[in-house]
Design an enzyme around this catalytic site. Sequence first.
Site, PDB file in Angstrom:
ATOM      1  N   TYR A   1       0.833  -1.198   0.000  1.00  0.00           N
ATOM      2  CA  TYR A   1       0.000   0.000   0.000  1.00  0.00           C
ATOM      3  C   TYR A   1       0.874   1.257   0.000  1.00  0.00           C
ATOM      4  O   TYR A   1       1.759   1.417   0.845  1.00  0.00           O
ATOM      5  CB  TYR A   1      -0.917   0.024   1.222  1.00  0.00           C
ATOM      6  N   THR A   2       0.598   2.125  -0.949  1.00  0.00           N
ATOM      7  CA  THR A   2       1.332   3.391  -1.130  1.00  0.00           C
ATOM      8  C   THR A   2       2.846   3.188  -1.001  1.00  0.00           C
ATOM      9  O   THR A   2       3.541   3.970  -0.349  1.00  0.00           O
ATOM     10  CB  THR A   2       0.835   4.483  -0.167  1.00  0.00           C
TER      11      THR A   2
END
Length: 373
Positions: free
Chosen positions: A67-68
């Site tokens: 994630y990110t």
Amino acid sequence: MTTTPRIDSLAQYHLLGRSGLRVSPLCLGTMTFGTEWGWGSPKETAHRILARYLEAGGNFLDTADGYTGGTSEQLIGEYFAQHGGRDGVVIATKFTINTSPGDPNAGGNGRKNIYRALEGSLRRLKTDYVDLYWLHAWDGLTPVEEVMHTLTGLVREGKIRYIGLSDVPAWYFARAQTLAEREGLERIAALQLEYSLVERNIEREHIPAALALGAAITPWSPLASGLLSGKYTREGVGVKGDGRLPSISTSGNPGFLKLFTERNWGIVDALKDVARQLDRPPAQVALAWVTRRPGVASTIIGATRLEQLEANLRALDVEIPAPLAERLEAASRPELVHPYHFFEEAFFTGGMFTGGTTVRSEPTWFRPSPGRR
């Protein structure tokens, strides 16, 4: 930050499957922590959202190493390093996604990558253990025996506490859980799967398997990437409005393209009508519907603004009367495909298997009625 009240319903914890782990009925998804993907929340906003969720009584956080670009895990780690309280929360993260192009062993579900991924997650999260470790997706390659023995070893080493599977076929989960039971391995506590009014396909196999084999369901995308938020309108069968959905709808990702159908817009219309009758935002009604489905222990919600989080947390207080629940059921009921038409209630009451006698115990794979837990 101004002190705001605890939400009692958020602190009515559920057991995660057939385990002793207690989690809030709404889990804070942190895929929006960080701005590396072109949308999401910067550090200050992410920390305010996390603080409010914990203050309201929530204890369950969901993230992933991909994630990110790892920022999501990093922001969570920084928050607890600054404020303390790490042992009071359930931190779940995931492995599988390859973040090192060109390296075939830096992704997937093999033992080498699981160890690599966990070490990176522990470093970013600034902790020495993960409460729940998810396999992010079936890779179609790694033997299930290797996955289960590796995860069991990590539990015994104390690096993870519980294990779960995300986005896997139902047969794969059933095989893994049966292997665990037969060989004394760590059992799967939960399945993380897409589930919403417009995506109910897991009711065919995954939910019955989870109920039979003792795993909880933890839905992701309960608002169908925002389609069920009520803030978008249709343009043909496409979408328009302020938010990220119109931009990501042109990404070519089949997960987004499948949203824009005549059927799904009909579900949105039914949802808006029910929401008007309840005097509630459509998003709250859609979330309330998911949280009350059979097998669901904790539903993952995301937020990029504090106001959005606050509104979503109030979904736990929404009660959907039976006639309105039936309206949503009728609008969103999955298509009956082979071989499931053989398992309809009318088929059984016709006496094909029972000889016309009455059998009171329903098979576990019957379609659940609206709101039944």
